[in-house]
Design an enzyme around this catalytic site. Sequence first.
Site, PDB file in Angstrom:
ATOM      1  CG  ASP A 134      -1.573  -1.368   1.295  1.00  0.00           C
ATOM      2  OD1 ASP A 134      -2.188  -1.866   0.051  1.00  0.00           O
ATOM      3  OD2 ASP A 134      -2.363  -1.712   2.423  1.00  0.00           O
ATOM      4  N   GLY A 184       1.302   2.881  -2.693  1.00  0.00           N
ATOM      5  CA  GLY A 184       1.031   3.807  -3.808  1.00  0.00           C
ATOM      6  C   GLY A 184       1.471   3.534  -4.995  1.00  0.00           C
ATOM      7  CE  LYS A 185       2.439  -2.543  -4.317  1.00  0.00           C
ATOM      8  NZ  LYS A 185       2.171  -2.117  -2.991  1.00  0.00           N
ATOM      9  N   GLY A 186       0.045   1.491  -7.335  1.00  0.00           N
ATOM     10  CA  GLY A 186      -0.852   1.758  -8.407  1.00  0.00           C
ATOM     11  C   GLY A 186      -0.894   3.284  -9.019  1.00  0.00           C
ATOM     12  CE  LYS A 187       0.395   9.844  -7.068  1.00  0.00           C
ATOM     13  NZ  LYS A 187       0.530  10.862  -6.488  1.00  0.00           N
ATOM     14  CB  ALA A 246      -2.630  -6.549  -4.918  1.00  0.00           C
ATOM     15  N   GLY A 247      -4.641  -4.387  -3.617  1.00  0.00           N
ATOM     16  CA  GLY A 247      -5.345  -3.533  -3.954  1.00  0.00           C
ATOM     17  C   GLY A 247      -4.849  -2.186  -4.337  1.00  0.00           C
ATOM     18  CG  HIS A 248      -2.163  -1.910  -6.978  1.00  0.00           C
ATOM     19  ND1 HIS A 248      -1.240  -2.413  -7.872  1.00  0.00           N
ATOM     20  CD2 HIS A 248      -1.880  -2.725  -5.748  1.00  0.00           C
ATOM     21  CE1 HIS A 248      -0.335  -3.217  -7.079  1.00  0.00           C
ATOM     22  NE2 HIS A 248      -0.829  -3.494  -5.846  1.00  0.00           N
ATOM     23  CD  GLN A 294       0.723  -9.116  -2.743  1.00  0.00           C
ATOM     24  OE1 GLN A 294       1.456  -9.756  -3.421  1.00  0.00           O
ATOM     25  NE2 GLN A 294      -0.430  -8.745  -2.799  1.00  0.00           N
ATOM     26  CE  LYS A 321      -1.472   8.914   2.388  1.00  0.00           C
ATOM     27  NZ  LYS A 321      -2.568   7.983   3.134  1.00  0.00           N
ATOM     28  CG  ASP A 363       0.172  14.500   0.347  1.00  0.00           C
ATOM     29  OD1 ASP A 363       0.936  13.617  -0.085  1.00  0.00           O
ATOM     30  OD2 ASP A 363      -1.120  14.624   0.282  1.00  0.00           O
ATOM     31  N   GLY A 365      -0.149  13.944  -3.428  1.00  0.00           N
ATOM     32  CA  GLY A 365      -1.767  13.758  -3.502  1.00  0.00           C
ATOM     33  C   GLY A 365      -2.139  12.609  -4.097  1.00  0.00           C
TER      34      GLY A 365
HETATM   35  P1  GDP Z   1      -0.845   0.195  -3.480  1.00  0.00           P
HETATM   36  O1  GDP Z   1      -1.168  -1.026  -3.022  1.00  0.00           O
HETATM   37  O2  GDP Z   1       0.745   0.436  -3.177  1.00  0.00           O
HETATM   38  O3  GDP Z   1      -1.125   0.582  -4.941  1.00  0.00           O
HETATM   39  O4  GDP Z   1      -1.163   1.416  -2.600  1.00  0.00           O
HETATM   40  P2  GDP Z   1      -2.912   1.528  -2.283  1.00  0.00           P
HETATM   41  O5  GDP Z   1      -3.575   1.934  -3.371  1.00  0.00           O
HETATM   42  O6  GDP Z   1      -3.297   0.179  -1.599  1.00  0.00           O
HETATM   43  O7  GDP Z   1      -2.717   2.519  -1.146  1.00  0.00           O
HETATM   44  C1  GDP Z   1      -2.283   3.926  -1.384  1.00  0.00           C
HETATM   45  C2  GDP Z   1      -3.029   4.950  -0.889  1.00  0.00           C
HETATM   46  O8  GDP Z   1      -2.322   6.303  -0.883  1.00  0.00           O
HETATM   47  C3  GDP Z   1      -4.261   5.211  -1.983  1.00  0.00           C
HETATM   48  O9  GDP Z   1      -5.370   5.540  -1.095  1.00  0.00           O
HETATM   49  C4  GDP Z   1      -3.718   6.186  -2.865  1.00  0.00           C
HETATM   50  O10 GDP Z   1      -4.721   7.007  -3.283  1.00  0.00           O
HETATM   51  C5  GDP Z   1      -2.915   7.242  -1.733  1.00  0.00           C
HETATM   52  N1  GDP Z   1      -1.852   7.843  -2.480  1.00  0.00           N
HETATM   53  C6  GDP Z   1      -0.925   7.190  -3.217  1.00  0.00           C
HETATM   54  N2  GDP Z   1       0.080   8.395  -3.496  1.00  0.00           N
HETATM   55  C7  GDP Z   1      -0.381   9.397  -2.558  1.00  0.00           C
HETATM   56  C8  GDP Z   1       0.309  10.572  -2.306  1.00  0.00           C
HETATM   57  O11 GDP Z   1       1.336  10.920  -2.761  1.00  0.00           O
HETATM   58  N3  GDP Z   1      -0.505  11.526  -1.459  1.00  0.00           N
HETATM   59  C9  GDP Z   1      -1.531  11.034  -1.010  1.00  0.00           C
HETATM   60  N4  GDP Z   1      -2.179  11.931  -0.134  1.00  0.00           N
HETATM   61  N5  GDP Z   1      -2.208  10.201  -1.148  1.00  0.00           N
HETATM   62  C10 GDP Z   1      -1.635   9.089  -2.042  1.00  0.00           C
HETATM   63  P1  IMO Z   2      -0.828  -4.376  -2.103  1.00  0.00           P
HETATM   64  O1  IMO Z   2      -0.384  -4.797  -3.588  1.00  0.00           O
HETATM   65  C1  IMO Z   2      -0.891  -4.572   2.026  1.00  0.00           C
HETATM   66  C2  IMO Z   2      -0.972  -8.771   3.768  1.00  0.00           C
HETATM   67  C3  IMO Z   2      -2.030  -9.298   4.501  1.00  0.00           C
HETATM   68  C4  IMO Z   2      -1.441 -10.175   5.386  1.00  0.00           C
HETATM   69  C5  IMO Z   2      -0.322 -11.086   4.783  1.00  0.00           C
HETATM   70  C6  IMO Z   2      -0.779 -12.413   3.863  1.00  0.00           C
HETATM   71  O2  IMO Z   2      -2.100  -3.715  -2.297  1.00  0.00           O
HETATM   72  O3  IMO Z   2       0.462  -3.554  -1.521  1.00  0.00           O
HETATM   73  P2  IMO Z   2      -2.402 -12.946   1.959  1.00  0.00           P
HETATM   74  O4  IMO Z   2      -3.847 -12.609   1.716  1.00  0.00           O
HETATM   75  O5  IMO Z   2      -1.550 -12.277   0.764  1.00  0.00           O
HETATM   76  O6  IMO Z   2      -2.173 -14.330   2.248  1.00  0.00           O
HETATM   77  O7  IMO Z   2      -2.216 -12.173   3.358  1.00  0.00           O
HETATM   78  O8  IMO Z   2      -0.028 -10.133   3.383  1.00  0.00           O
HETATM   79  N1  IMO Z   2      -1.013  -8.263   2.452  1.00  0.00           N
HETATM   80  C7  IMO Z   2      -0.885  -7.055   2.080  1.00  0.00           C
HETATM   81  N2  IMO Z   2      -0.798  -5.898   2.790  1.00  0.00           N
HETATM   82  N3  IMO Z   2      -0.940  -4.448   0.921  1.00  0.00           N
HETATM   83  C8  IMO Z   2      -1.172  -5.645   0.094  1.00  0.00           C
HETATM   84  O9  IMO Z   2      -1.073  -5.485  -1.369  1.00  0.00           O
HETATM   85  C9  IMO Z   2      -1.135  -6.853   0.897  1.00  0.00           C
HETATM   86  N4  IMO Z   2      -1.195  -8.413   0.042  1.00  0.00           N
HETATM   87  C10 IMO Z   2      -1.286  -9.131   1.398  1.00  0.00           C
HETATM   88  O10 IMO Z   2      -2.396  -8.100   4.843  1.00  0.00           O
HETATM   89  O11 IMO Z   2      -0.633  -9.408   6.385  1.00  0.00           O
HETATM   90 MG    MG Z   3      -2.973  -2.037  -1.782  1.00  0.00          MG
END
Ligand code: GDP
Ligand code: IMO
Ligand code: MG
Length: 398
Positions: free
Chosen positions: A15, A17-20, A41-43, A201, A313, A315, A389
């Site tokens: 999490d 911010g790889k998706g962004k 994963a959740g991007h 991850q 992040k 900011d 942001g």
């Molecule tokens: P990922 O799993 O690495 O793609 O990250 P996630 O999407 O799960 O979580 C990152 C969160 O941070 C999301 O809610 C993005 O919208 C947010 N985000 C990413 N980059 C920035 C940033 O530079 N500033 C702020 N405020 N939010 C960000």
């Molecule tokens: P992104 O790509 C944050 C964590 C789970 C748990 C452990 C094992 O969005 O960064 P699993 O379901 O893979 O067997 O869970 O890994 N986890 C993540 N935490 N971001 C993720 O993906 C994750 N994918 C798995 O919370 O601790």
């Molecule tokens: Mg994520």
Amino acid sequence: MQTKATFVVGLQYGDEGKGKIVDYLAEKSDVVIRGNGGANAGHTIVLQNGETLALHQIPSGITYKNIVNIIGNGCFLDPVKLVEEIENAKSKGVEISPKNLFISKTVHLVLPIHKQKDEQRESGNKGQGSTKAGIAFTAADKALREGVRAEIIENQDELAKIGDKQFTEASAQLKDYLCDSVALIQESISSGKNVLVEGAQAFGLDINHGKYPFVTSSDTTVAGLMSGSGINYKQVGRVIGVAKATPSKVGGGPFVSKITDEQIAAQTRGEKGKVDSEFGATTGREREVGYLDLVALKRAVEVNGIDEIALTKFDCINRHGETTKLAVAYKLSGQEISSPPSSAEELVQCEPVYKELPTWQDDSSAEAENYLKFIENYLNIPVTMIGIGPNREDLIIK
Ligand code: GDP
Ligand code: IMO
Ligand code: MG
């Protein structure tokens, strides 16, 4: 002429911010590949109309026209969740068809039984804080060489023998998306296409290098992504590590630089419901939040061979208050150490040694510059992208 692929990997606990970052870089790419992870994963990306899109299995290049998005061989594919995800993205105006989304025939399928077992384990006393996406059990079957690969979708009779009705129907809907992904990727590189590989991850969750057993079941490093997409080391170009200035963690396990002051933690987490607040994009769980841990980051940079950091992040650092902290060493049994212990048990006993720096309101202030310089000096690589942001354009490019 052959091109070299750009890799984007997470350096902390996910999490970041790889998706962004991938969404931004995709503009100049022809092919975007996911090479590990699955529906765990959740991007999050913010669409041009301001709507939020949480992608789980679909690569983050999907919102652009004319980009080939590939779910690579190293992923775990949940057909039911993917069909839902495609429908959801389409309802937000994203065009998805077998023309822009391709699925590796050799990707391992997450079966209903894998999800049931994951659910069961999480509700018992052996729970690991997983996302209940069935990842560990799919990976176990893969390693046992008893897994089922997406190629089975081409064989209706065989497909009907595994899983339930919902699974079989969803899988059948994905038939036209199947491809020989390695051939497609190698052809793309040979013909001079710009290839971008998106990690899921992160290093702290890596099956080999993470805080075992508080990890996921895939290789999250550049090496894992090479294998998970079929790209060789000579084809690796830019390697970008994504680190969040306000790191977070879900699912338990050691977190040395965790913010222990509840008020600062709540402030840092942000308001639930806001796009950039620290609640899981997949599970909605409240994330633990911490200060930037340079000790852990350095190891992630070393093992991945990171060339440059995308620091997200930026900011949000002022959510820490007048000052922020950076872990520059750990204390273990009274001794100061600068190399993170490999065992989760030892890590739990580590105390962070912090450097405290002033925060700022203006991202171009001397304090902000000073903070960046401190990180660059410690890690000995540049911070080339700074997230200010959640939107695609909220980035300072250096
Ligand atoms: P990922 O799993 O690495 O793609 O990250 P996630 O999407 O799960 O979580 C990152 C969160 O941070 C999301 O809610 C993005 O919208 C947010 N985000 C990413 N980059 C920035 C940033 O530079 N500033 C702020 N405020 N939010 C960000
Ligand atoms: P992104 O790509 C944050 C964590 C789970 C748990 C452990 C094992 O969005 O960064 P699993 O379901 O893979 O067997 O869970 O890994 N986890 C993540 N935490 N971001 C993720 O993906 C994750 N994918 C798995 O919370 O601790
Ligand atoms: Mg994520």
